[in-house]
Design an enzyme around this catalytic site. Structure first.
Site, PDB file in Angstrom:
ATOM      1  N   GLU A  35       2.742  14.099  -3.800  1.00  0.00           N
ATOM      2  CA  GLU A  35       2.092  13.838  -2.523  1.00  0.00           C
ATOM      3  C   GLU A  35       2.743  14.713  -1.452  1.00  0.00           C
ATOM      4  OE1 GLU A  35       0.671   9.988   0.094  1.00  0.00           O
ATOM      5  OE2 GLU A  35       2.632   9.905  -0.882  1.00  0.00           O
ATOM      6  N   GLU A  72       0.872  -1.173   0.000  1.00  0.00           N
ATOM      7  CA  GLU A  72       0.000   0.000   0.000  1.00  0.00           C
ATOM      8  C   GLU A  72       0.906   1.218   0.000  1.00  0.00           C
ATOM      9  OE1 GLU A  72      -2.491   2.593   2.832  1.00  0.00           O
ATOM     10  OE2 GLU A  72      -3.532   0.663   2.694  1.00  0.00           O
TER      11      GLU A  72
END
Length: 538
Positions: free
Chosen positions: A407, A275
């Site tokens: 991000e 993830e």
């Protein structure tokens, strides 16, 4: 609890949540006795330390693992795993259910640790307690059903009996991040344990006490200590050692490091789940309830100071309601209380480290220099603690501003306006990432229609991320550069197993027999195959 403005805080900034009298501090929580109790499970011959983001002070001296220590941890886990796997599934599951009760009953202990190690507000720390309890309950109740032997129709019905078994992989190597040190460490290990595996975990050193606390509770709940090994140390040193010895690798972290983990696992032909990062979008459609959307945006963007991979960093608002939405969102954001007390009351805590503060500051400053407008926040708050940064809203963000595409992993969100659904869906999908997204509308059908067109592993309608993540019977994970594999649900436990097919042939072989020559056997099989299709056998 009361609110007040810190004496030396910049005018007009977020208020400080004042701690009630008698609130505990780090020395009250992380005592020498607590450190000794928790670190007894670490295989390490060196020394390292962790620190609290609230003040920068050292919390604890910890064992540091060498490559040789990692090898020892795997040897111990591998020796203990067959005995653990031989227990009935329901006996292993009972450990998870007892762990569930212990976590809820002793949550104050771990809430203090999570806050001290991550700098979170207490309510955000409690989200981890909720998540770990939900996962423990789910796999404690459902593991036996997920793992039970399954009958399948054989190649020749009646004559061929087929059973699918689920065998544990062996020793799972888990590399866990710092941002959710309870849920993303032991939460991911629970399905590995209940499916019969041992685990060698490398938590982030700065948040290791939380993971070690959970290990201590699992042992109290009945998990054999040798089945759960912990190693600590620098990621580039210890991480590859874990990957090089594991029978399966579970990793949560950055996309860059995830690629390296995937290469290491692939070179050994072992499975891996990843993830990774996200640049998640929230879509506020023209028929959305603006007030509810504004309140939801605060939760979606600023929980855990934006330091979670499913947090919202891009906010797309229909042009017809954009001004109203931005005003309401900004008002709520400016009213958020920042605080560092080990108590409920603060709306947001601290960033976790200098690297995060530098990234947030760089993204915001560059955007403003290139023409973006600060709607709220945009300043550090050293008056509260060395790593505090105000929840920040940017308007007028455009490429090539870094905050537009990279991000941020902090309390920063950018506002964008759109005209129609096709446009906003294209904009939301125009990123290498695909982890989470959010759609706000009063029309349920429209919400589901838009959700189905978004290329993200989870989509939440009229909430930011909690419903999809908390619904643990359903899978959760990323598309594109946001990862491989899923946690939660059947995929979250079956990934820790190997499927084994056992087929028993009865009465006659799958070959010419009973006097049939090759040609007659082929004709018989041809007729049988036609008959099975006619009878709609699968």
């Amino acid at each position: 609890m009361t609110d007040s403005q810190a004496p030396d805080a910049p005018l007009g900034t977020n208020p400080v949540a004042v701690a009630p009298a008698g609130v505990r501090n780090a020395a009250d929580v992380v005592t020498p006795e607590v450190i000794a109790q928790l670190t007894r499970g670490v295989v390490g011959s060196g020394r390292t330390a962790n620190h609290t983001p609230f003040t920068g002070e050292k919390l604890a001296d910890l064992p540091e693992s060498t490559p040789e220590d990692v090898a020892t941890a795997f040897d111990r886990a591998r020796a203990a795993q067959p005995v653990w796997a031989a227990l009935p599934v329901r006996q292993r599951a009972a450990v998870l259910l007892r762990f569930h009760d212990l976590v809820l009953g002793r949550q104050a202990e771990v809430l203090d640790l999570i806050q001290l190690e991550t700098g979170k507000a207490r309510l955000h720390a409690h989200e981890e307690v909720q998540a770990i309890a939900i996962a423990a309950r789910h796999y404690g109740r459902k593991a036996a059903a997920y793992l039970k032997p399954r009958r399948h129709t054989g190649v020749v019905p009646v004559l061929t009996k087929v059973t699918e078994l689920r065998q544990p992989r062996g020793v799972v190597g888990q590399i866990a991040p710092w941002n959710y040190p309870l849920e993303l460490s032991v939460g991911d290990a629970l399905p590995a344990f209940v499916s019969g595996n041992a685990v060698v975990m490398k938590p982030d050193t700065e948040t290791a006490l939380t993971a070690l606390w959970a290990r201590d509770l699992l042992i109290e709940a009945g998990l054999p200590a040798e089945v759960f090994q912990v190693v600590l140390g620098e990621g580039p040193v210890v991480g590859p050692e874990v990957v090089s010895r594991a029978d399966y690798v579970s990793f949560t972290g950055s996309t860059r490091t995830g690629r390296e983990v995937a290469v290491g696992a692939a070179s050994r032909l072992v499975g891996v789940s990843l993830e990774l990062g996200g640049k998640n979008a929230m879509l506020v459609l023209k028929d959305a309830d603006v007030e509810k959307a504004a309140a939801g945006a605060v939760r979606a963007c600023f929980a855990s100071a934006g330091q979670l991979c499913i947090s919202i960093e891009r906010l797309y608002v229909h042009e017809s309601i954009a001004d109203d939405f931005v005003e309401r969102f900004a008002t709520r954001t400016k009213a958020m209380r920042l605080g560092s007390a080990l108590a409920y009351g603060a709306d947001m805590g601290s960033l976790v480290g200098e690297r995060q503060l530098e990234a947030v500051t760089r993204h915001v400053d560059e955007a403003v220099e290139k023409g973006a407008t600060l709607v709220a926040g945009g300043v550090a708050r050293p008056d509260i603690g060395p790593l505090f940064y105000e929840p920040t809203i940017l308007d007028g963000v455009e490429a090539p501003m870094a905050v537009c595409t990279e991000e941020t992993f902090g309390p920063v969100v950018s506002i964008y306006r759109f005209r129609d659904e096709d446009e906003v869906i294209a904009l939301a999908n125009a990123t290498p990432y695909g982890l989470n997204s959010s759609v706000w509308t009063t029309d349920s059908r429209r919400g589901h229609r838009v959700a189905a067109r978004l290329r993200t592993g989870t989509v939440n309608i009229n909430e930011g991320f909690a419903p999809a993540y908390g619904s643990v019977q359903a899978p959760m994970g990323g598309m594109k550069d946001s990862g491989l594999g899923r946690r939660h649900g059947s995929e979250g436990i079956l990934k820790y197993t190997e499927a084994q097919t056992v087929a028993q042939q009865r009465l006659m072989p799958l070959a010419p027999s009973f006097g049939l020559d090759d040609e007659k056997y082929a004709a018989l099989m041809t007729s049988s195959l036609k008959a099975m299709k006619a009878f709609r056998l699968r």
